[in-house]
Design a protein around this motif. Structure first.
Motif, PDB file in Angstrom:
ATOM      1  N   VAL A 121       0.873  -1.183   0.000  1.00 33.97           N
ATOM      2  CA  VAL A 121       0.000   0.000   0.000  1.00 33.97           C
ATOM      3  C   VAL A 121       0.906   1.228   0.000  1.00 33.97           C
ATOM      4  O   VAL A 121       1.771   1.367   0.878  1.00 33.97           O
ATOM      5  N   ARG A 149       1.252   5.182   0.452  1.00 31.21           N
ATOM      6  CA  ARG A 149       0.581   6.336   1.052  1.00 31.21           C
ATOM      7  C   ARG A 149       1.527   7.527   1.023  1.00 31.21           C
ATOM      8  O   ARG A 149       2.725   7.363   0.739  1.00 31.21           O
ATOM      9  N   GLN A 151      -4.130   8.325   1.783  1.00 32.87           N
ATOM     10  CA  GLN A 151      -4.005   6.898   1.464  1.00 32.87           C
ATOM     11  C   GLN A 151      -5.001   6.555   0.365  1.00 32.87           C
ATOM     12  O   GLN A 151      -5.955   7.299   0.139  1.00 32.87           O
ATOM     13  N   PRO A 152      -4.807   5.433  -0.318  1.00 31.04           N
ATOM     14  CA  PRO A 152      -5.738   5.075  -1.401  1.00 31.04           C
ATOM     15  C   PRO A 152      -7.143   4.855  -0.845  1.00 31.04           C
ATOM     16  O   PRO A 152      -7.309   4.070   0.085  1.00 31.04           O
ATOM     17  N   GLU A 153      -8.114   5.574  -1.391  1.00 28.24           N
ATOM     18  CA  GLU A 153      -9.498   5.436  -0.928  1.00 28.24           C
ATOM     19  C   GLU A 153     -10.499   5.495  -2.065  1.00 28.24           C
ATOM     20  O   GLU A 153     -11.502   4.806  -2.058  1.00 28.24           O
ATOM     21  N   GLU A 195      -7.917   4.804  -7.051  1.00 29.95           N
ATOM     22  CA  GLU A 195      -6.675   4.647  -6.286  1.00 29.95           C
ATOM     23  C   GLU A 195      -6.555   3.204  -5.776  1.00 29.95           C
ATOM     24  O   GLU A 195      -5.463   2.666  -5.614  1.00 29.95           O
ATOM     25  N   LEU A 196      -7.748   2.598  -5.557  1.00 33.14           N
ATOM     26  CA  LEU A 196      -7.776   1.238  -5.021  1.00 33.14           C
ATOM     27  C   LEU A 196      -7.543   0.195  -6.098  1.00 33.14           C
ATOM     28  O   LEU A 196      -6.969  -0.857  -5.827  1.00 33.14           O
ATOM     29  N   THR A 197      -8.019   0.489  -7.324  1.00 33.62           N
ATOM     30  CA  THR A 197      -7.789  -0.478  -8.403  1.00 33.62           C
ATOM     31  C   THR A 197      -7.306   0.237  -9.649  1.00 33.62           C
ATOM     32  O   THR A 197      -7.642   1.392  -9.893  1.00 33.62           O
ATOM     33  N   HIS A 249      -2.716  -1.796  -7.911  1.00 34.08           N
ATOM     34  CA  HIS A 249      -3.748  -1.366  -6.962  1.00 34.08           C
ATOM     35  C   HIS A 249      -3.161  -0.812  -5.660  1.00 34.08           C
ATOM     36  O   HIS A 249      -2.008  -1.067  -5.321  1.00 34.08           O
ATOM     37  N   ASN A 250      -4.003  -0.014  -4.985  1.00 35.65           N
ATOM     38  CA  ASN A 250      -3.637   0.563  -3.679  1.00 35.65           C
ATOM     39  C   ASN A 250      -2.440   1.501  -3.723  1.00 35.65           C
ATOM     40  O   ASN A 250      -1.512   1.375  -2.904  1.00 35.65           O
TER      41      ASN A 250
END
Ligand code: BMA
Length: 312
Positions: free
Chosen positions: A224, A226, A250-252, A256-258, A262-263
């Motif tokens: 992850v 950040r 942070q990825p949210e 950002e998550l995919t 990813h992440n």
């Protein structure tokens, strides 16, 4: 609800591959500077070969960008840079200094990843200066001022032995670099424990140089990425005043998550405005460009009031 320290722009993502007039698969990890009244963005794109090039986009408000019809920097085909850019050029960082813009970028090749330096005055003509590291380095940001007549940069060497940390080096001429020193180390079982790297070029504040960096945490589902902040002494940037304990972003969001990776939220640029805010630009999941705003004094306070030393 507690307000977020970085307020995401409501219309993220601000630049995607659909807006690029030539064939690319991603738009991410961009440098952004204000050139007069105009925001200029240098962004990284993957091609279908999997290798990267750097494109340019312009904006009058820092939110709506229009891409230039041609790429800005593609791997050198001949000369001393060609052997080191064979696999692509990545993650540019732009610093204004001495009336020109320095562009530090990652040069990938079968010889590893090293940092190349180029310069431009007008974002139309670009001239390569030198390869300023050997392999394996990434994430070079150059300070916009000299210290005792020397240029200063932060970087992140790779190591088999030590955690991947932030270092500083100095140069009289942008070619020869030395007096290297380790200044910020990741902290074990902390959001940035696996590795850290300089993000946006340093921003001058009354309390010190504010540096936005990325930190990586390893999970069962991969890494992850950040963002966090550190404050360096104004006169001696090797001296760390404080590293903010908590991350600032942070990825949210879904992009950002995919995505391609990813992440991930990953920054290469931020623009400090005259009203005390800063626009932070980040790549979402190595796929799209996003922006958010923060107050510089909030970020500084995180380092001053909730900070840790650079080396623990
Ligand atoms: C790093 C770099 C960045 C990328 C990040 C997440 O090692 O390659 O360019 O954004 O990984 O994939």
């Amino acid at each position: 609800m507690k307000p977020e320290i970085v307020r995401r722009y409501a219309h993220n993502p601000i630049l995607t591959k659909a807006q690029i007039p030539y064939a690319v698969e991603t738009v991410h990890n961009a440098a952004v500077v204000k050139d007069g009244d105009e925001y200029v963005m240098l962004f990284r794109s993957h091609l279908r070969t999997g290798r990267s090039i750097i494109g340019l986009a312009r904006s009058s408000d820092g939110f709506h960008f229009t891409a230039h019809p041609e790429p800005f920097l593609t791997p050198a085909r001949d000369g001393p840079f060609a052997a080191y850019e064979e696999y692509g050029v990545e993650d540019p960082r732009v610093t204004p200094i001495d009336g020109e813009y320095l562009i530090a970028y990652s040069a990938y090749s079968r010889n590893g990843v090293r940092i190349a330096l180029a310069k431009t005055r007008d974002f139309r003509h670009v001239e390569r200066i030198s390869l300023i590291t050997e392999a394996d380095y990434r994430n070079v940001v150059i300070f916009p001022e000299k210290f005792d007549g020397l240029y200063a940069r932060l970087d992140r060497p790779h190591s088999e032995i030590a955690p991947w940390s932030i270092w500083i080096s100095y140069s009289p001429d942008l070619r020869f670099w030395g007096e290297s020193q380790l200044i910020i180390r990741p902290v074990q079982y902390h959001w940035d424990e696996m590795k850290i790297g300089p993000g946006a070029p340093p921003i001058k504040t009354d309390h010190g140089w504010l540096c936005i960096y990325h930190g990586v945490f390893q999970t069962m589902d991969g890494s992850v990425y950040r963002l966090g902040v550190a404050l360096h002494d104004l006169l001696n940037p090797a001296k760390i005043i404080g590293v903010g304990e908590s991350w600032i972003l942070q990825p949210e969001d879904p992009w950002e998550l995919t995505g391609y990776v990813h992440n991930v939220v990953f920054t290469c640029g931020a623009v400090a405005e005259s009203d005390g805010t800063v626009k932070i630009y980040w790549g979402g999941a190595d796929s799209v460009m996003c922006v958010g705003e923060a107050s510089v004094s909030d970020l500084v306070a995180l380092c001053l009031d909730h900070g840790r030393p650079g080396l623990t």
